[in-house]
Write a protein that holds these residues in place. Structure first.
Motif, mmCIF file in Angstrom:
data_model
loop_
_atom_site.group_PDB
_atom_site.id
_atom_site.type_symbol
_atom_site.label_atom_id
_atom_site.label_comp_id
_atom_site.label_asym_id
_atom_site.label_seq_id
_atom_site.Cartn_x
_atom_site.Cartn_y
_atom_site.Cartn_z
ATOM 1 N N THR A 260 50.175 28.525 39.760
ATOM 2 C CA THR A 260 48.738 28.915 39.288
ATOM 3 C C THR A 260 48.674 30.162 40.102
ATOM 4 O O THR A 260 48.551 30.111 41.478
ATOM 5 C CB THR A 260 47.856 28.117 39.774
ATOM 6 N N LEU A 261 48.569 31.461 39.463
ATOM 7 C CA LEU A 261 48.720 32.809 39.982
ATOM 8 C C LEU A 261 47.207 33.142 40.104
ATOM 9 O O LEU A 261 46.782 33.688 39.067
ATOM 10 C CB LEU A 261 49.704 33.789 39.425
ATOM 11 N N PRO A 262 46.596 33.286 41.104
ATOM 12 C CA PRO A 262 45.350 33.934 41.069
ATOM 13 C C PRO A 262 45.473 35.455 41.045
ATOM 14 O O PRO A 262 46.285 36.131 41.565
ATOM 15 C CB PRO A 262 44.508 33.757 42.490
ATOM 16 N N VAL A 263 44.544 36.025 40.126
ATOM 17 C CA VAL A 263 44.519 37.716 40.237
ATOM 18 C C VAL A 263 42.800 37.727 40.407
ATOM 19 O O VAL A 263 42.333 38.106 39.567
ATOM 20 C CB VAL A 263 45.060 38.152 38.720
ATOM 21 N N ASP A 264 42.481 37.599 41.379
ATOM 22 C CA ASP A 264 41.137 37.460 41.743
ATOM 23 C C ASP A 264 40.266 38.135 42.957
ATOM 24 O O ASP A 264 39.281 37.815 43.300
ATOM 25 C CB ASP A 264 40.929 35.653 42.156
ATOM 26 N N ALA A 265 41.082 39.151 43.346
ATOM 27 C CA ALA A 265 40.403 40.001 44.404
ATOM 28 C C ALA A 265 40.010 39.048 45.702
ATOM 29 O O ALA A 265 39.005 39.236 46.374
ATOM 30 C CB ALA A 265 39.192 40.787 44.081
ATOM 31 N N GLY A 266 40.766 38.069 45.851
ATOM 32 C CA GLY A 266 40.634 37.239 47.064
ATOM 33 C C GLY A 266 39.567 36.255 46.857
ATOM 34 O O GLY A 266 39.096 35.428 47.740
ATOM 35 N N TYR A 267 38.815 36.045 45.689
ATOM 36 C CA TYR A 267 37.776 35.041 45.410
ATOM 37 C C TYR A 267 38.234 33.549 45.782
ATOM 38 O O TYR A 267 37.318 32.885 46.506
ATOM 39 C CB TYR A 267 37.225 35.140 43.969
ATOM 40 N N THR A 268 39.236 33.180 45.361
ATOM 41 C CA THR A 268 39.458 31.683 45.760
ATOM 42 C C THR A 268 40.159 31.566 47.150
ATOM 43 O O THR A 268 40.198 30.325 47.689
ATOM 44 C CB THR A 268 40.543 31.015 44.571
ATOM 45 N N VAL A 269 40.138 32.507 47.852
ATOM 46 C CA VAL A 269 40.518 32.417 49.420
ATOM 47 C C VAL A 269 39.400 31.936 50.227
ATOM 48 O O VAL A 269 39.205 31.212 51.186
ATOM 49 C CB VAL A 269 41.289 33.671 49.868
ATOM 50 N N LYS A 270 37.993 32.042 49.746
ATOM 51 C CA LYS A 270 37.004 31.967 50.404
ATOM 52 C C LYS A 270 36.578 30.570 50.755
ATOM 53 O O LYS A 270 36.956 29.921 49.767
ATOM 54 C CB LYS A 270 35.724 32.629 49.871
ATOM 55 N N HIS A 271 35.999 30.043 51.698
ATOM 56 C CA HIS A 271 35.579 28.628 51.811
ATOM 57 C C HIS A 271 33.967 28.543 51.476
ATOM 58 O O HIS A 271 33.262 29.590 51.747
ATOM 59 C CB HIS A 271 35.956 28.295 53.166
#
Length: 271
Positions: A260-271
């Protein structure tokens, strides 16, 4: 020489937005294209979908790249329509190497726990069942051709909470699970299955929903910060997703499957 010379790609939702971008970028790398899109409204949605004119415009832009393309008016909810798309690809090009299950709809509602039956079923039927019916129609041809690549478009809403559109998030989470299962089942057939997970994308669908989003952000801001980690990036462009897909379907990713490859400008890294 392109990375996809001699390949044939089937793309759902190819009339505009991300689907059109994927068609163009894969064509630039040498692929011939089959696009499918509904070409008509869906009752219950507050915004218009791709028209037959949109499909024709994608065809025109791909042909301008000196690549072959077929445009098919089809509804991913229909088993018969998806079989017709597969048949068109085989009749025209003799093979299918790449499948991009990209077609989707969206809807913003007050909350998830009061979603009406019709709204729930419409979202699941297009965004989850439509993906299943797409890949089910295409997989036999990938196997017959000795292998290939499938990329399914999910969303960051499939990985994180989705207030006001939980039915959308549920569908997008479901296709991630579906893709992982297919990756296991199809590995012996040399068919790779991966998922791209975009953040908000600058597309006609997103633009149509923008008037509804501020109320969602105001109501649920205590629980979900919708901003990307790279704060200067409000939304990404369709080509940003296309670039990731070109990699995933190319031989450069020949051993990449089940991711599952995020292309998300880091959105899913945030807690």
């Amino acid at each position: 020489m392109g990375m996809l010379d001699g390949k044939v790609a089937v793309i759902t939702g190819g009339g505009r937005g991300q689907g059109r971008s994927h068609a163009i970028e894969l064509a630039k790398e040498g692929a011939d294209i089959v696009i499918a899109d509904i070409g008509a409204p869906i009752e219950g949605l507050t915004y218009g979908l791709a028209t037959e004119e949109d499909i024709a415009e994608t065809v025109r832009q791909v042909e301008a790249l000196d690549r072959r393309i077929v445009g098919v008016t089809a509804d991913v909810r229909s088993t018969e329509d998806m079989q017709r798309v597969a048949d068109a690809a085989i009749e025209t090009f003799g093979r299918i190497d790449i499948v991009l299950a990209n077609a989707a709809v969206h809807q913003v509602l007050p909350d998830t726990y009061t979603i009406a039956d019709d709204d729930w079923h419409r979202m699941i039927d297009v965004n989850l069942t439509g993906v299943f019916k797409t890949v089910r129609a295409m997989i036999p041809h990938l196997v017959d051709g000795g292998g290939g690549s499938i990329v399914i478009t999910s969303s960051t809403d499939g990985l994180r909470a989705s207030p006001s559109w939980g039915h959308y998030g549920a569908a997008k989470a479901g296709i991630i699970s579906l893709a992982k299962t297919l990756a296991v089942e199809l590995a012996p057939e040399h068919v790779r299955v991966n998922v791209v997970v975009p953040t908000g994308v600058n597309s006609p669908m997103a633009e149509a929903l923008m008037d509804s989003v501020p109320k969602t952000l105001e109501r649920w801001g205590f629980a979900t910060d919708r901003a990307n980690l790279m704060r200067e990036v409000g939304v990404i462009e369709p080509v940003d997703v296309s670039n990731a897909i070109v990699y995933l379907v190319s031989d450069k990713a020949r051993y990449v499957t089940g991711i599952t490859l995020p292309v998300d400008a880091g959105y899913t890294v945030k807690h």
